[in-house]
Design a protein around this motif. Structure first.
Motif, short mmCIF file in Angstrom:
data_model
loop_
_atom_site.label_atom_id
_atom_site.label_comp_id
_atom_site.label_asym_id
_atom_site.label_seq_id
_atom_site.Cartn_x
_atom_site.Cartn_y
_atom_site.Cartn_z
N ILE A 129 0.94 -1.25 0.02
CA ILE A 129 0.15 -0.15 0.01
C ILE A 129 0.82 1.20 0.03
CG2 ILE A 129 -1.59 1.33 1.23
CD1 ILE A 129 -2.81 -1.61 2.18
N VAL A 130 1.76 1.34 0.82
CA VAL A 130 2.55 2.53 1.05
C VAL A 130 3.63 2.81 -0.26
CG1 VAL A 130 4.77 3.34 2.28
CG2 VAL A 130 2.76 2.21 3.37
N VAL A 131 4.06 1.62 -0.90
CA VAL A 131 4.75 1.81 -2.23
C VAL A 131 3.94 2.54 -3.26
CG1 VAL A 131 5.99 0.42 -4.14
CG2 VAL A 131 6.83 0.12 -1.66
N PHE A 132 2.66 1.94 -3.33
CA PHE A 132 1.91 2.24 -4.40
C PHE A 132 1.63 3.78 -4.37
CE2 PHE A 132 -2.41 3.23 -6.29
CZ PHE A 132 -2.22 2.85 -7.68
N PHE A 133 1.33 4.43 -3.37
CA PHE A 133 0.99 5.71 -3.10
C PHE A 133 2.36 6.52 -3.21
CE2 PHE A 133 -3.03 4.11 -1.27
CZ PHE A 133 -3.85 4.54 -2.14
N ARG A 134 3.21 5.81 -2.68
CA ARG A 134 4.70 6.65 -2.53
C ARG A 134 5.20 6.70 -3.95
NH1 ARG A 134 8.69 9.40 -2.96
NH2 ARG A 134 10.26 9.49 -1.43
N LYS A 179 17.54 3.20 -13.85
CA LYS A 179 16.85 2.60 -12.73
C LYS A 179 16.23 1.33 -12.56
CE LYS A 179 15.16 7.39 -11.06
NZ LYS A 179 14.01 7.87 -10.34
N ALA A 180 16.54 0.64 -13.75
CA ALA A 180 16.13 -0.77 -14.13
C ALA A 180 17.32 -1.53 -13.27
CB ALA A 180 16.30 -1.21 -15.70
N ILE A 181 18.27 -1.08 -12.52
CA ILE A 181 18.85 -1.89 -11.66
C ILE A 181 18.02 -2.15 -10.32
CG2 ILE A 181 20.23 0.28 -10.63
CD1 ILE A 181 21.73 -2.98 -11.47
N ALA A 232 8.32 -8.24 0.09
CA ALA A 232 8.18 -6.73 0.48
C ALA A 232 9.58 -5.79 -0.15
CB ALA A 232 8.07 -6.56 1.95
N ALA A 233 10.65 -6.27 0.06
CA ALA A 233 11.80 -5.77 -0.41
C ALA A 233 11.77 -5.45 -1.85
CB ALA A 233 13.00 -6.35 0.20
N MET A 234 11.49 -6.67 -2.59
CA MET A 234 11.26 -6.46 -4.07
C MET A 234 10.25 -5.29 -4.52
SD MET A 234 9.75 -9.42 -6.65
CE MET A 234 8.35 -8.99 -6.46
N ILE A 235 9.21 -5.36 -3.85
CA ILE A 235 8.27 -4.39 -4.24
C ILE A 235 8.69 -2.82 -3.87
CG2 ILE A 235 6.18 -3.45 -3.42
CD1 ILE A 235 5.12 -6.47 -3.08
N LEU A 236 9.50 -2.68 -2.70
CA LEU A 236 10.22 -1.40 -2.62
C LEU A 236 11.26 -1.30 -3.54
CD1 LEU A 236 10.21 0.80 -0.64
CD2 LEU A 236 12.26 -0.55 0.56
N CYS A 237 12.01 -2.06 -4.21
CA CYS A 237 13.02 -2.05 -5.11
C CYS A 237 12.05 -1.51 -6.53
CB CYS A 237 13.64 -3.25 -5.43
SG CYS A 237 14.85 -3.58 -4.14
N PHE A 238 11.06 -2.20 -7.07
CA PHE A 238 10.49 -1.81 -8.06
C PHE A 238 9.83 -0.46 -7.88
CE2 PHE A 238 8.76 -6.37 -9.08
CZ PHE A 238 9.97 -6.59 -9.50
N GLY A 239 9.29 -0.11 -6.72
CA GLY A 239 9.22 1.39 -6.64
C GLY A 239 10.10 2.41 -6.92
N LYS A 240 11.64 1.98 -6.30
CA LYS A 240 12.52 2.86 -6.57
C LYS A 240 12.92 3.03 -8.03
CE LYS A 240 14.66 3.45 -2.49
NZ LYS A 240 14.93 4.99 -1.99
N ALA A 241 12.76 1.84 -8.76
CA ALA A 241 13.00 2.04 -10.23
C ALA A 241 11.90 3.00 -11.20
CB ALA A 241 12.66 0.45 -10.74
#
Length: 190
Positions: free
Chosen positions: A18-23, A145-147, A180-189
């Motif tokens: 939820i946080v990653v989607f909105f952030r 950012k694909a890294i 959860a870490a993967m989803i955060l990384c996807f958000g950072k991309a």
């Protein structure tokens, strides 16, 4: 049987979705955001059902299993398309979203049959491979950012290996935290 560690790791996973989607995904084009939303919502719903299942609500076992299959079919189809759009810097149309959802739903219905449930892990592995190839292609196209996508897929790949090793950690918890870490990384991309 109550498993507090699994319930906590599922709660962390749902919250991160939820946080990653909105952030991170709030400023993407509309249909691209829909695809990311489908991936994150299906994952968050499966994790939320897992929280209650692991807290002892045994009647939610089938619901959790079905929502996990939904996240592993419609959610994964959506994330492949969403990552393609991110790496290629494309804005998708409504027809692309509908086609992606249709492919995911066909996969979902297929994986619900007991004879085909063994292919659930195959679908996940092929999706990881496809996402990794798209990310590497993005790196070749100078999308640096694909890294983050590569790092995220590597984390989830390593977490799946934990289940086969005899480590003093709960493999389900490791998988939830890595997801959860993967989803955060996807958000950072983004």
């Amino acid at each position: 049987m109550i498993q507090f560690s699994n319930a906590i790791s599922d709660a962390v996973l749902a919250t991160v979705c939820i946080v990653v989607f909105f952030r991170f995904f709030a400023r993407l084009p509309y249909y691209n955001r829909i695809l990311w939303g489908i991936f994150l919502v299906t994952t968050a719903l499966a994790a939320a059902a897992g929280v209650f299942r692991f807290l002892g609500f045994q009647q939610l076992i089938d619901t959790h299993r079905s929502l996990s299959t939904l996240a592993g079919s419609v959610g994964l189809a959506s994330v492949v398309a969403a990552i393609w759009g991110l790496v290629m810097r494309q804005s998708f149309s409504r027809s692309t979203v509908i086609l992606t959802i249709a492919v995911g739903l066909i996969l979902f219905v297929t994986l619900l049959y007991p004879a085909f449930q063994v292919f659930d892990s195959v679908v996940q592995a092929l999706t990881m491979l496809l996402v990794m190839l798209i990310a590497v292609y993005g790196l070749l196209r100078k999308y640096q950012k694909a890294i983050w996508i590569v790092i995220g897929v590597m984390m989830i790949g390593l977490a799946t290996k934990v289940a086969t090793n005899h480590l003093p950690f709960n493999p389900t918890d490791i998988y939830h935290y890595a997801l959860a870490a993967m989803i955060l990384c996807f958000g950072k991309a983004v």
